[in-house]
Design a protein around this motif. Sequence first.
Motif, PDB file in Angstrom:
ATOM      1  N   TYR A  25       0.829  -1.251   0.018  1.00 27.14           N
ATOM      2  CA  TYR A  25       0.068   0.036  -0.052  1.00 27.14           C
ATOM      3  C   TYR A  25       0.795   1.342   0.145  1.00 27.14           C
ATOM      4  O   TYR A  25       0.696   2.186  -0.757  1.00 27.14           O
ATOM      5  CB  TYR A  25      -0.812   0.040   1.307  1.00 27.14           C
ATOM      6  N   LEU A  29       1.166   3.988  -2.827  1.00 31.81           N
ATOM      7  CA  LEU A  29       0.700   5.271  -2.602  1.00 31.81           C
ATOM      8  C   LEU A  29       1.705   6.303  -3.098  1.00 31.81           C
ATOM      9  O   LEU A  29       1.572   7.375  -3.720  1.00 31.81           O
ATOM     10  CB  LEU A  29       0.364   5.365  -1.096  1.00 31.81           C
ATOM     11  N   THR A  33       1.390   9.117  -6.265  1.00 37.48           N
ATOM     12  CA  THR A  33       1.355  10.542  -5.912  1.00 37.48           C
ATOM     13  C   THR A  33       2.586  11.121  -6.095  1.00 37.48           C
ATOM     14  O   THR A  33       2.657  12.402  -6.220  1.00 37.48           O
ATOM     15  CB  THR A  33       1.171  10.669  -4.307  1.00 37.48           C
ATOM     16  N   GLU A  68       0.029   8.567   5.458  1.00 37.57           N
ATOM     17  CA  GLU A  68      -0.784   9.225   4.442  1.00 37.57           C
ATOM     18  C   GLU A  68      -0.623  10.657   4.861  1.00 37.57           C
ATOM     19  O   GLU A  68      -0.642  11.496   3.758  1.00 37.57           O
ATOM     20  CB  GLU A  68      -2.249   8.775   4.500  1.00 37.57           C
ATOM     21  N   LEU A 158      -7.051  11.515  -0.589  1.00 37.07           N
ATOM     22  CA  LEU A 158      -6.064  10.861  -1.658  1.00 37.07           C
ATOM     23  C   LEU A 158      -6.710  10.607  -2.996  1.00 37.07           C
ATOM     24  O   LEU A 158      -6.117  10.766  -3.996  1.00 37.07           O
ATOM     25  CB  LEU A 158      -5.645   9.395  -1.093  1.00 37.07           C
ATOM     26  N   ILE A 162      -5.148  10.699  -6.653  1.00 40.75           N
ATOM     27  CA  ILE A 162      -4.858   9.603  -7.406  1.00 40.75           C
ATOM     28  C   ILE A 162      -6.172   9.271  -8.023  1.00 40.75           C
ATOM     29  O   ILE A 162      -7.120   8.848  -7.754  1.00 40.75           O
ATOM     30  CB  ILE A 162      -4.443   8.610  -6.135  1.00 40.75           C
ATOM     31  N   LEU A 166      -6.780   2.034  -5.756  1.00 41.59           N
ATOM     32  CA  LEU A 166      -5.270   1.506  -5.422  1.00 41.59           C
ATOM     33  C   LEU A 166      -5.645   0.074  -5.451  1.00 41.59           C
ATOM     34  O   LEU A 166      -6.309  -0.330  -4.382  1.00 41.59           O
ATOM     35  CB  LEU A 166      -4.604   1.953  -4.417  1.00 41.59           C
TER      36      LEU A 166
END
Length: 178
Positions: A25, A29, A33, A68, A158, A162, A166
């Motif tokens: 993850y 991420l 990003t 995050e 997020l 994005i 995900l």
Amino acid sequence: LEGFEVTHGRLGLAGDLARTAHGAYVLELVEKTSAHDHVETNVYDLLAEMLDRLEVEPPSALRLRVFELALLGALGLAPTLDACAVCGRTDLGDERTRYVPGQGGVVCEGCARTGRPIGAAERRALSALARTPLAAASTSTLDPDVARGVRETLAMTLAEHIPGELKSVEFIRKVTEG
């Protein structure tokens, strides 16, 4: 690229499916990003610290939230949490507000026309987590309802940055449910 040398293999991640899922993850991420042609040493350092923590400490949803928020901050995308992102009011107290990622974060009722309602406990938790170092994330706890709200709020943020889902989110879900 003609070659590379592994200096730190993080083999502890491979031995535990939940750690692997959390590692996947954070890697996905960062990949989604970060600009591919721009070196972000602060993002790399944050990622390396997170992977180091995952190798030696149990995976934690709260640590993912801290990561995050830290990643958003490192990329200059941190949401406003302690004031209205529109008018700048800082006296929000226990007032109900809304969370509007497109407007920069928390928005007071006077300025908000849309967005996700967010209570004072969730707003305070987000603000505290944004100031929490990864090393201290495992010592924090949240009420389950507040934790769910924090997760949903950060997922909204997020999603603003994005495109698409995900894949690792589903992987985490399967690992934690099974």
